[in-house]
Design an enzyme around this catalytic site. Structure first.
Site, short mmCIF file in Angstrom:
data_model
loop_
_atom_site.label_atom_id
_atom_site.label_comp_id
_atom_site.label_asym_id
_atom_site.label_seq_id
_atom_site.Cartn_x
_atom_site.Cartn_y
_atom_site.Cartn_z
N LYS A 153 0.98 -6.74 119.30
CA LYS A 153 2.43 -6.64 119.25
C LYS A 153 2.92 -7.19 117.91
CE LYS A 153 4.45 -10.09 120.19
NZ LYS A 153 5.01 -11.28 119.44
N ASP B 218 6.46 -12.79 126.53
CA ASP B 218 6.13 -11.56 125.80
C ASP B 218 5.51 -10.48 126.68
OD1 ASP B 218 7.06 -12.68 123.49
OD2 ASP B 218 5.11 -12.93 122.54
#
Length: 284
Positions: free
Chosen positions: A11, A125
């Protein structure tokens, strides 16, 4: 039962604006996120109880007990009698969501749907990593809205240092910064998108550099690479990225950096939608 394998892509926070802080201590964010075609691989098959084995170039020091998000995600999803194998290719604690993406891969592989509160408890996250496409992430990470971005050739580099996320947030002097525009522009090509990204920020970059000056030195190196239009840190660090207009520029820059910085973790790819790559696959 066959072995199920799920890719866990890195990410990348293209921007990360810290715009407030809740009374419970969680920080409010406004972040533009994309995913790279590089990452870990999570596999699982029938076993006795829940177990985890870790291998791969970044396996050193990765826990195999219940402190690993792979097993915690499996427990929350109601998994039992499963033997997990994590092939670790992403450096740990590096600002590119490795552990969170691993946990999200487990949830995708098990077909589990957790409520937003449970996801947040597991990790802020993880919600964004569940659907690894370009998105705008707000709140403490629970509000994720898909956005369209052009393919962005990117060089990912970690200087082999770890920075503690809580310490970086604590060192942030101003916690009520401006968000991104309410309406994001539409981009037809990479250069226009990169030029706009250069007007945005990662509010954690300055406090991270203050604690680890190596990050600032690395960003200077990346910014000086031929064809680099933007160099920035991802998340709370220490992984940084450089963006390019073309893959040929990216390849040339990667070759140069590998020759001069062999001590760094280096990967490259086109940032964007990795949904298909991250779909679970089964083999007997």
């Amino acid at each position: 039962m066959p072995t199920t394998s799920v890719f866990a892509p890195a990410k990348i926070n293209l921007s990360l604006h810290v715009i407030g802080q809740r009374t419970d201590g969680y920080h409010l964010l406004d972040s533009l996120v994309a995913f790279a075609p590089v990452g870990d691989m999570v596999s699982f098959a029938p076993g006795r109880g829940l177990s985890l084995r870790v291998s791969g170039p970044e396996a050193a020091g990765v826990p195999v007990d219940r402190s690993n998000l792979v097993l915690r995600a499996a427990e929350l999803a109601g998994g039992s009698d499963l033997a997990f194998h994590l092939h670790k290719a992403l450096p740990a604690a590096s600002g590119i969501g490795g552990g969170s993406s691993d946990a999200a891969a487990v949830l995708r592989g098990l077909g589990a749907a957790l409520d937003p509160e449970a996801l947040t408890r597991l990790g802020a996250d993880i919600a964004m990593c569940l659907t690894p496409h370009s998105q705008r992430v707000q709140g403490i990470g629970e509000h994720c809205a898909r956005v369209q971005l052009p393919p962005l050739p990117a060089l990912l580099v970690n200087p082999r240092i770890e920075v503690a996320t809580p310490a970086i947030f604590k060192a942030l002097s101003q916690k009520t910064n401006a968000p991104m525009p309410a309406q994001l522009p539409q981009f037809n090509e990479a250069r226009a998108c990169i030029d706009w990204l250069a007007t945005q920020r990662n509010d954690l970059q300055a406090p991270a550099i203050a604690q680890a000056p190596q990050i600032g030195a690395l960003l200077d190196v990346l910014a000086a690479l031929p064809g680099c239009h933007l160099a920035r840190m991802s998340g709370s660090g220490a992984t940084c990225f450089a963006l390019f207009s073309t893959q040929s520029d990216l390849q040339s820059a990667e070759a140069k950096l590998r020759a001069t910085h062999p001590q760094c973790w280096i990967a490259s790819g086109v940032l964007g939608d990795q949904t298909e790559l991250a779909r679970p696959s089964a083999c007997h």
